[in-house]
Design a protein around this motif. Sequence first.
Motif, PDB file in Angstrom:
ATOM      1  N   THR A   1       1.927  -0.205  13.389  1.00  0.00           N
ATOM      2  CA  THR A   1       1.901  -0.293  14.823  1.00  0.00           C
ATOM      3  C   THR A   1       1.391   1.071  15.471  1.00  0.00           C
ATOM      4  O   THR A   1       0.739   1.217  16.397  1.00  0.00           O
ATOM      5  CB  THR A   1       3.253  -0.578  15.350  1.00  0.00           C
ATOM      6  OG1 THR A   1       4.270   0.541  14.963  1.00  0.00           O
ATOM      7  CG2 THR A   1       3.857  -1.867  15.169  1.00  0.00           C
TER       8      THR A   1
ATOM      9  N   ASN B   1      -5.960  -7.376  14.964  1.00  0.00           N
ATOM     10  CA  ASN B   1      -4.718  -6.304  15.319  1.00  0.00           C
ATOM     11  C   ASN B   1      -4.548  -6.644  17.029  1.00  0.00           C
ATOM     12  O   ASN B   1      -4.555  -7.913  17.141  1.00  0.00           O
ATOM     13  CB  ASN B   1      -5.618  -4.937  15.234  1.00  0.00           C
ATOM     14  CG  ASN B   1      -5.376  -4.207  13.871  1.00  0.00           C
ATOM     15  OD1 ASN B   1      -4.141  -3.773  13.821  1.00  0.00           O
ATOM     16  ND2 ASN B   1      -6.292  -4.354  13.012  1.00  0.00           N
ATOM     17  N   SER B   2      -4.358  -5.953  17.664  1.00  0.00           N
ATOM     18  CA  SER B   2      -3.908  -5.982  19.075  1.00  0.00           C
ATOM     19  C   SER B   2      -4.369  -5.028  20.003  1.00  0.00           C
ATOM     20  O   SER B   2      -4.025  -4.918  21.169  1.00  0.00           O
ATOM     21  CB  SER B   2      -2.322  -5.620  19.047  1.00  0.00           C
ATOM     22  OG  SER B   2      -1.495  -6.452  18.332  1.00  0.00           O
TER      23      SER B   2
ATOM     24  N   ARG C   1      -1.036  -4.121  13.405  1.00  0.00           N
ATOM     25  CA  ARG C   1      -0.598  -4.315  15.045  1.00  0.00           C
ATOM     26  C   ARG C   1      -0.960  -3.200  15.678  1.00  0.00           C
ATOM     27  O   ARG C   1      -0.181  -2.925  16.777  1.00  0.00           O
ATOM     28  CB  ARG C   1       0.954  -4.771  15.157  1.00  0.00           C
ATOM     29  CG  ARG C   1       1.379  -6.025  14.312  1.00  0.00           C
ATOM     30  CD  ARG C   1       2.753  -6.334  14.288  1.00  0.00           C
ATOM     31  NE  ARG C   1       3.342  -5.268  13.132  1.00  0.00           N
ATOM     32  CZ  ARG C   1       4.791  -5.084  13.348  1.00  0.00           C
ATOM     33  NH1 ARG C   1       5.522  -5.770  14.227  1.00  0.00           N
ATOM     34  NH2 ARG C   1       5.413  -4.209  12.557  1.00  0.00           N
TER      35      ARG C   1
END
Length: 661
Positions: free
Chosen positions: A503, A545-546, A524
Motif C-alpha cells: 500500500t 494498482n489504485s 495497492r
Amino acid sequence: MCRQILLLLAVLTPGLATSQRWDKMPCKMVDKEVSCQGLGLLQVPSLLPPDIEALDLSRNQLRSVLAAPLGFYTALHRLDLSANEIDFLQPGALQALPRLEHLNLAHNHLAAGSEPGGGGLGPLPRLAALDLSGNSLYSELLERLLGEAPALRALSLAENSLTRLTRRTFRGVPALERLDLHSNVLMDIEEGAFDALPRLAHLNLSRNSLTCISDFRLQQLRVLDLSSNSIEAFQTAPEPRARYQLTWLDLRENKLLRFPDLAGLPSLAFLNVSNNLIRLPAGPARGGESVPAPAEGWPASPLSNRSARAHPLAQLLNLDLSYNEIEQVPEGFLERLTSLRSLNLSRNCLRAFEARRAGALPCLGLLDLSHNALEVLELGAGALGALRTLLLQENALRQLPADAFAGLASLQRLNLRGNRVRPCGGPGAPAPSGCVAFSGIPSLRVLSLVDNEVGTLGAGAFLGTPLTELDLSANPGLQVAAGALAGLEASLEVLELQGNGLTTLQVDLPCFSCLKRLNLAENRLSRLPAWTQAVSLEVLDLRNNSFSLLPGSAMGGLEPSLRRLYLQGNPLSCCGNGWLAAQLHRGRVDVDARRGLICRFGSQEEVALSHVRPEDCEKGELRNVNLIVILTFAVVSAALLTTLATCCVVRRQKFSQQYKA
C-alpha cells in the motif's frame, strides 16, 4: 560479299534467339549461379547459359532427371533438386556432369520409382556432399542407389525408412566424414557397418529405434548423437589400447537405467544424458556407516576407470543429468570432473546437495539444481570457486546457514524462487534463526527471491552486495523497511516488486540513478514518489494498482528516458492526468493497450483515455462549478427561509400573548 553477310547472319541468329528466350525465362542469375526455385517447372530448363556453375531447381514439379537437357551444363558444381516429385533418374544423367560436387535430392519420391535391379546414382568421382533425406528409402534400395562416390565427405539419409545398416551399405563412400541418419527406423547395425569409413567424425543416429550400444568401437568418431532412441545401456569396447577421440555424446531421451560406462572416452567434453531413468548408486554414508552395495554391474564409482592411472572424463566440460530419477549424488561421483564448467541436475529427486571439500569442481561456472526437493544445501568454503550461476528455484530450502552463499567468491546469479528463504537484515542487525545473509557478497549481481514468503525486508539487507537485478515478487504481505535497499542506489537496474499487496513504498526511487526497469504491478499503491530530476528509467509497470492520477509534477523527470508504461487495471481519472494524455498524443512513450486504457469522469462514466479531449475536462469543470453555485444558492436560500420562518413564529407568539393580555 552478300554471301558472307548471309553466312554471318546464319551463325548469329540462333544465338540471338537463345538470348531473347533466356531473357524471357523467370529464373534469376547472379554471376554464374541460377535460381529457378518455386516456379512450377515440369522439366529442367534447356535455355540457360551453358557455363553456369550452380543451379537451384528446388520446390518445383519435376518428375524425372534426364541426361538431356541436364547434360548441357557440364560446368555445374552445385545442383539443388530438392522438394520436387522426382521418381526417376535416367542412368548416366549425373555422369554427364563431371564437375558436380554438391547434389541435393532431398524430399522427392526416389523410392517410389525404383525397380529391383535398377541403376543408382552411378559413379560420381568429384561429389563431396549428397542429400537424400526424405525419400522413403529402405535399406536394400540405399545400397543400390549410393554407387561409387570416392570423394563424398557429407551424406544425409535422414527422414527415410531405413531399418538396418550392413557392411555393404557404405562401401562406395570411403571418404565420408559426416553421416546423418536421424529420423529413420534403425533397429540393427551390423558389426563392422562403419568399418569402411575410417574418416567418419560426425554421426547422427537420433530418432531411431536402437535399444543398446554394447560394443562401441568407433575410435575416430568425434561427435555422436544417439538421442531419442530406446537405448538402455551404452558401453565402449573392452580395448585398453584404443584411443577414442569422441568429444560430444548425446544420449538424451532414452531409457538408460544407469550412468553409462564412459571410462574409455578420455577426450569427452560434452555429455547429455537428460530425460532418462538414471538412478545413481549409493555412496559411502556419513560417519562410515555401511550402505547397500551398488547394483550388479556397477563399478565402485560410476565414473571409475578400468586403469588406476587413467583419469576418465577429466576433460568433460558440460554434463546434463536433468530429468532423471536421481535421489542423491554419491560422495566422490563428481570429484574427478576437474574441468567441468556446467552441471545440470534439475528435475530430479534430490533432497540434499553437498560440495564441502575445498577445491571441489574448481572450474564449474553453472550449477542447476532447480526443480528438485532440496532441503539441505552445504557449500563449503573454498568449494566451487569459479561458480558464477547457481539455480535453486522450486525446491524446499528453508533452514540454511546464514553464510550459505558467502563462500562462493565468484557468484553472480542466484535464483531462489519458490523456496522459503528469509533474508537477514544488514550487518549488525539481529539475525532471526534460519535467515540467510545477502549482504557482503561483492560478486553477486542478480538475485531472485520470488515466492519465498518473505515477511519483512530489513534495513541494509543488501549492503555491500552491488546487485543490478533484484526480484522480490509474489511475497504477499511483504513489508519493506526504510533503508532496506540502501547501498543499491548506484547499481540497481531492475527491481521487481509485483504481487506483494504493497500500500505504501518506503523506497526513495528517484535516488536509484541506474534503475531502468521497475515492476510494481498487482499491488495497492495509489501514490509514487516525485521524479523531479532526469533518471534512467525506461520501463514502468503499474498494472492493477489504485492509481487515479499521475501528475506531471511527480512524473516529469521520467520524460527523457521512459519508453514503456503499463497502466491497465487502475481507476484512472480522465481529468487531472494531463501528463499522461500528453505522452499518449506525442507517442514518445509506448503505453500498453492505449486504445483500451479506461478512465472515469467522476465515479460513473468510463471512456477510453485516448478519446478524452481538453474541452471535455473543461466542460466537466464548468459543470462542477455550476453545481457548486446551485448547491450554494440552495443552501443560502434554505437558511434564509428557515430564518424568516423562525422570525414569523416568534412574532406570532408575541402577538398572541399581547392579545390575551
